[in-house]
Design a protein around this motif. Structure first.
Motif, PDB file in Angstrom:
ATOM      1  N   ASP A   1       0.746  -1.192  -0.064  1.00 19.61           N
ATOM      2  CA  ASP A   1       0.101   0.017   0.150  1.00 19.61           C
ATOM      3  C   ASP A   1       0.926   1.254  -0.113  1.00 19.61           C
ATOM      4  O   ASP A   1       2.088   1.122  -0.007  1.00 19.61           O
ATOM      5  CB  ASP A   1      -1.015   0.008   1.330  1.00 19.61           C
ATOM      6  N   LEU A   2       0.160   2.295   0.117  1.00 21.44           N
ATOM      7  CA  LEU A   2       1.020   3.698  -0.158  1.00 21.44           C
ATOM      8  C   LEU A   2       0.704   4.496   1.197  1.00 21.44           C
ATOM      9  O   LEU A   2      -0.574   4.853   1.405  1.00 21.44           O
ATOM     10  CB  LEU A   2       0.818   4.392  -1.351  1.00 21.44           C
ATOM     11  N   ASP A   3       1.686   4.522   1.991  1.00 20.67           N
ATOM     12  CA  ASP A   3       1.631   5.400   3.136  1.00 20.67           C
ATOM     13  C   ASP A   3       2.784   6.437   3.078  1.00 20.67           C
ATOM     14  O   ASP A   3       3.799   5.844   3.438  1.00 20.67           O
ATOM     15  CB  ASP A   3       1.627   4.426   4.127  1.00 20.67           C
ATOM     16  N   CYS A   4       2.362   7.777   3.050  1.00 25.01           N
ATOM     17  CA  CYS A   4       3.414   8.733   3.154  1.00 25.01           C
ATOM     18  C   CYS A   4       2.940   9.864   4.231  1.00 25.01           C
ATOM     19  O   CYS A   4       1.823  10.568   4.308  1.00 25.01           O
ATOM     20  CB  CYS A   4       3.445   9.376   1.672  1.00 25.01           C
ATOM     21  N   ARG A   5       3.682  10.117   5.070  1.00 27.75           N
ATOM     22  CA  ARG A   5       3.718  10.790   6.298  1.00 27.75           C
ATOM     23  C   ARG A   5       4.927  11.956   6.359  1.00 27.75           C
ATOM     24  O   ARG A   5       5.122  12.619   7.434  1.00 27.75           O
ATOM     25  CB  ARG A   5       3.952  10.252   7.616  1.00 27.75           C
ATOM     26  N   MET A   6       5.337  12.208   5.066  1.00 27.57           N
ATOM     27  CA  MET A   6       6.461  12.945   4.952  1.00 27.57           C
ATOM     28  C   MET A   6       6.053  14.654   4.810  1.00 27.57           C
ATOM     29  O   MET A   6       6.857  15.560   4.671  1.00 27.57           O
ATOM     30  CB  MET A   6       7.594  12.619   3.769  1.00 27.57           C
TER      31      MET A   6
ATOM     32  N   GLU B   1       0.002   9.359  -8.002  1.00 23.08           N
ATOM     33  CA  GLU B   1       1.319   8.837  -8.651  1.00 23.08           C
ATOM     34  C   GLU B   1       2.443   9.811  -7.949  1.00 23.08           C
ATOM     35  O   GLU B   1       3.649   9.400  -8.101  1.00 23.08           O
ATOM     36  CB  GLU B   1       1.057   9.228 -10.072  1.00 23.08           C
ATOM     37  N   TYR B   2       2.209  11.023  -7.887  1.00 24.46           N
ATOM     38  CA  TYR B   2       3.364  12.040  -7.514  1.00 24.46           C
ATOM     39  C   TYR B   2       3.742  11.463  -6.051  1.00 24.46           C
ATOM     40  O   TYR B   2       4.950  11.491  -6.032  1.00 24.46           O
ATOM     41  CB  TYR B   2       2.796  13.477  -7.318  1.00 24.46           C
ATOM     42  N   THR B   3       2.826  11.202  -5.237  1.00 28.50           N
ATOM     43  CA  THR B   3       3.433  10.604  -3.791  1.00 28.50           C
ATOM     44  C   THR B   3       4.208   9.147  -4.011  1.00 28.50           C
ATOM     45  O   THR B   3       5.339   8.904  -3.524  1.00 28.50           O
ATOM     46  CB  THR B   3       2.132  10.294  -2.961  1.00 28.50           C
ATOM     47  N   ALA B   4       3.615   8.496  -5.135  1.00 23.35           N
ATOM     48  CA  ALA B   4       4.237   7.140  -5.152  1.00 23.35           C
ATOM     49  C   ALA B   4       5.716   7.394  -5.858  1.00 23.35           C
ATOM     50  O   ALA B   4       6.651   6.767  -5.319  1.00 23.35           O
ATOM     51  CB  ALA B   4       3.493   6.244  -6.021  1.00 23.35           C
ATOM     52  N   GLU B   5       5.935   8.310  -6.629  1.00 21.20           N
ATOM     53  CA  GLU B   5       7.242   8.588  -7.218  1.00 21.20           C
ATOM     54  C   GLU B   5       7.998   9.057  -6.293  1.00 21.20           C
ATOM     55  O   GLU B   5       9.326   8.879  -5.997  1.00 21.20           O
ATOM     56  CB  GLU B   5       7.090   9.335  -8.410  1.00 21.20           C
ATOM     57  N   LEU B   6       7.646   9.904  -5.467  1.00 16.91           N
ATOM     58  CA  LEU B   6       8.295  10.466  -4.278  1.00 16.91           C
ATOM     59  C   LEU B   6       9.046   9.687  -3.244  1.00 16.91           C
ATOM     60  O   LEU B   6       9.926   9.369  -3.231  1.00 16.91           O
ATOM     61  CB  LEU B   6       7.465  11.416  -3.411  1.00 16.91           C
ATOM     62  N   VAL B   7       8.151   8.597  -2.899  1.00  6.70           N
ATOM     63  CA  VAL B   7       8.447   7.623  -2.017  1.00  6.70           C
ATOM     64  C   VAL B   7       9.627   6.766  -2.682  1.00  6.70           C
ATOM     65  O   VAL B   7      10.545   6.340  -1.854  1.00  6.70           O
ATOM     66  CB  VAL B   7       7.214   6.720  -1.625  1.00  6.70           C
TER      67      VAL B   7
ATOM     68  N   GLY C   1      16.178   7.060   1.519  1.00  7.82           N
ATOM     69  CA  GLY C   1      15.305   7.245   2.692  1.00  7.82           C
ATOM     70  C   GLY C   1      14.807   8.619   2.729  1.00  7.82           C
ATOM     71  O   GLY C   1      15.533   9.587   2.474  1.00  7.82           O
ATOM     72  N   GLY C   2      13.512   8.764   3.253  1.00  5.24           N
ATOM     73  CA  GLY C   2      12.927  10.170   3.650  1.00  5.24           C
ATOM     74  C   GLY C   2      12.508   9.981   4.940  1.00  5.24           C
ATOM     75  O   GLY C   2      13.111   9.170   6.007  1.00  5.24           O
ATOM     76  N   ARG C   3      12.160  11.190   5.673  1.00  4.22           N
ATOM     77  CA  ARG C   3      11.777  11.141   7.238  1.00  4.22           C
ATOM     78  C   ARG C   3      10.442  11.769   7.109  1.00  4.22           C
ATOM     79  O   ARG C   3       9.889  12.763   6.565  1.00  4.22           O
ATOM     80  CB  ARG C   3      12.719  12.354   7.664  1.00  4.22           C
ATOM     81  N   ASP C   4       9.836  11.046   7.803  1.00  3.52           N
ATOM     82  CA  ASP C   4       8.235  11.409   8.306  1.00  3.52           C
ATOM     83  C   ASP C   4       8.273  12.635   9.233  1.00  3.52           C
ATOM     84  O   ASP C   4       9.281  12.713   9.947  1.00  3.52           O
ATOM     85  CB  ASP C   4       7.722  10.227   9.150  1.00  3.52           C
TER      86      ASP C   4
END
Length: 212
Positions: free
Chosen positions: A112-117, A180-186, A194-197
């Motif tokens: 799934d796609l979970d973005c807290r950034m 799609e923007y979020t999926a590409e970002l992740v 890696g990124g930071r929440d």
């Protein structure tokens, strides 16, 4: 003033959104489908046609059971998925299905796609669940998304692509863009260290501020 024809307006709007999806590489060849509910009828993209080259007269009009009423070509074979969304949520008037590259890669991975950034993502699309794989064009596809419709505006389709829905067509389409923007970002962040929440306290502050 002449009366407007909501079916004709829906046909034109679907052609415009189809062209935008094709231009943004959210679909390839004849992939994807779009629908708009107008009362007790649904305008739907036809089978076997590129979304970048749609003509209004090609679009099918069906009733809520899927029986074709008008249109030069038969509706998409994925119409069952759209009709299930309309059946479950009377507030939805548009559904968009596409195969955007990064979101589809995640769907193929079974994620799934979970973005807290980012604040925008927390407000507009905090989590996109994964619907389990189902054979395309079968009743298993609408069954796979049924539990996700009421509490979400989008889902990934395992080994298939993505689905979004909303109160109007532009909202459903923009949800696909954001997905799609979020999926590409992740994906890019994971590929580069890696990124930071955002901190939990900040996430709660954003949720309270925007009522989500």
């Amino acid at each position: 003033m002449p009366k407007t024809d909501p079916i004709a307006e829906a046909r034109l709007a679907i052609c415009e959104v189809g062209r935008a999806m094709w231009q943004r590489s959210q679909v390839a060849a004849n992939d994807g489908n779009i629908s708009v509910r107008v009362g007790d009828q649904v305008v739907c993209t036809p089978t076997g046609v590129s979304k970048g080259f749609l003509r209004p007269e090609w679009l099918a009009v069906v009733d809520l059971d899927g029986a074709q009423i008008a249109g030069e070509r038969p509706p998409s074979s994925e119409l069952k998925m759209h009709l299930r969304v309309y059946e479950l949520d009377s507030n939805v008037t548009a559904v968009v299905h596409a195969h955007p590259m990064y979101a589809t890669m995640m769907a193929i991975q079974g994620r799934d796609l979970d973005c807290r950034m980012m604040p925008e993502t927390i407000v507009a699309l905090p989590k996109v669940p994964l619907a389990p794989y189902a054979t395309p064009s079968t009743k298993a596809v609408p069954d796979s998304i049924s539990d996700l419709v009421l509490n979400n505006t989008a889902c990934l389709l395992e080994n298939h692509g993505a689905l979004t829905w909303g109160p109007d067509l532009i909202t459903a389409y923009l949800t696909m863009e954001r997905l799609e923007y979020t999926a590409e970002l992740v994906w890019r962040l994971e590929s580069s260290g890696g990124g930071r929440d955002l901190p939990d306290a900040e996430i709660e502050k954003i949720r309270r501020l925007f009522g989500v």
